[in-house]
Design an enzyme around this catalytic site. Structure first.
Site, PDB file in Angstrom:
ATOM      1  N   LYS A 127       0.917  -1.168   0.122  1.00  0.00           N
ATOM      2  CA  LYS A 127      -0.148  -0.084   0.012  1.00  0.00           C
ATOM      3  C   LYS A 127       0.969   1.141   0.074  1.00  0.00           C
ATOM      4  CE  LYS A 127      -3.937  -2.360   2.092  1.00  0.00           C
ATOM      5  NZ  LYS A 127      -4.407  -2.818   3.541  1.00  0.00           N
ATOM      6  N   GLN A 181      -4.754  -1.166   9.587  1.00  0.00           N
ATOM      7  CA  GLN A 181      -4.514  -2.278   9.039  1.00  0.00           C
ATOM      8  C   GLN A 181      -5.081  -3.499   9.994  1.00  0.00           C
ATOM      9  OE1 GLN A 181      -3.605  -3.159   5.873  1.00  0.00           O
ATOM     10  NE2 GLN A 181      -3.807  -5.157   5.977  1.00  0.00           N
ATOM     11  N   ASP A 232     -11.254   2.543   3.533  1.00  0.00           N
ATOM     12  CA  ASP A 232     -11.685   1.228   3.619  1.00  0.00           C
ATOM     13  C   ASP A 232     -13.053   0.804   3.487  1.00  0.00           C
ATOM     14  OD1 ASP A 232      -9.328  -0.802   3.845  1.00  0.00           O
ATOM     15  OD2 ASP A 232      -9.187  -0.447   5.984  1.00  0.00           O
TER      16      ASP A 232
END
Ligand code: GUN
Length: 285
Positions: free
Chosen positions: A53, A97, A120
């Protein structure tokens, strides 16, 4: 013989188009999209994802920061950090994460993220917006699958889409997106009885169960479109999907490979949403 849905190729194209859009945004408006990725602990898979990422964000010309925190950080310290980034105008996207260590309540952390920076798409406000048909930050994996359908002109209207797997990250938001695209949606999962009789009716079959090569030729209707979200290691340690590609490929019309199918699209959608978020914060859209 199936046609291949090449996520790697589309991801490369979209990310290179995005790099151009980002350069133009900086040139014309002095605005650089910012993404912060927060990683807690040393989960090996998470470390690889976060590195990808970070690299992709930099390649696209983003302002990118990765915060690596020790496993021992308290929930309150993490919540305070998220709050700090909520108010930091350099960042238009915040990603924590997952999974988090056991002593931290994931739900509390997701709830702490400003829904408008939740790239997200995991915050319940975004879940609600998605199901209500309002503009929302979307979970990146199903959003990437929708981008693949669009790119390959795969028609969804009135089609029977069967989803295997009911996770908040893939299965459930996938159902909302397919409904919005006028598909007829059936959700199935680990407790579903007579799974094959349902999957055999699918025009579009989306598999997100995390079980190596579970879906075989006898699960599908000839001519179906098959999307494999699985990322497993088989007995030989080789990367494998949830679908037995070799047995389905002669039967179906379209299929995603693993690797190189759905996976590369996830990061692409993360970057795309961060770019869109930057534009919204600057009131350009
Ligand atoms: N862990 C596995 N997949 C994801 C994802 O898409 N987002 C976050 N934040 N964590 C993950």
């Amino acid at each position: 013989m199936a046609r291949l849905i090449d996520g790697k190729l589309l991801a490369q194209k979209m990310q290179s188009d995005l790099a151009q859009k980002v350069a133009q945004l900086e040139l014309e408006k002095g605005l650089v999209p910012g993404l912060v990725v927060i990683l807690v602990g040393k989960d090996p898979a998470s470390q690889i994802y976060v590195r990808h990422k970070e690299r992709s964000a930099k390649q696209a010309g983003f302002y990118s920061e990765t915060v690596r925190l020790p496993e021992t950080i308290s929930q309150q310290e993490l919540l305070d950090l998220v709050e700090q980034y909520n108010h930091d105008a350099r960042f238009h996207g915040i990603l924590v994460q997952l999974p988090l260590p056991d002593h931290i309540d994931e739900e509390a952390v997701v709830l702490a993220i400003d829904p408008d920076k939740d790239v997200d798409g995991f915050h319940p406000v975004n879940t609600g917006r998605l199901w209500a048909g309002q503009p929302a930050m979307l979970p990146c994996t199903p959003a990437g699958i929708m981008a693949l359908f669009e790119h390959y002109n795969i028609d969804l209207e009135g089609k029977h889409a069967v989803i295997i797997g009911r996770s908040n990250i893939v299965g459930k938001p996938m159902a909302a997106m397919l409904l919005a695209a006028n598909a007829t949606v059936t959700m199935t999962h680990s407790r579903t009885k007579q799974l094959k009789t349902i999957t055999q009716q699918a025009d579009i079959l989306i598999v997100a169960i995390g079980c190596s090569r579970l879906i075989t030729a006898d699960h599908v209707k000839p001519g179906a479109v098959v999307i494999d979200v699985g990322m497993n290691r088989d007995e030989q340690g080789k990367l494998s999907g949830d679908v037995d590609f070799a047995s389905l490929e002669p039967l179906v019309d379209w299929i995603t490979p693993v690797p190189g199918g759905v996976g590369p699209m996830t990061i692409t959608m993360l970057l795309e949403q961060t770019y869109q978020s930057a534009r919204r914060f600057a009131i350009l859209d």
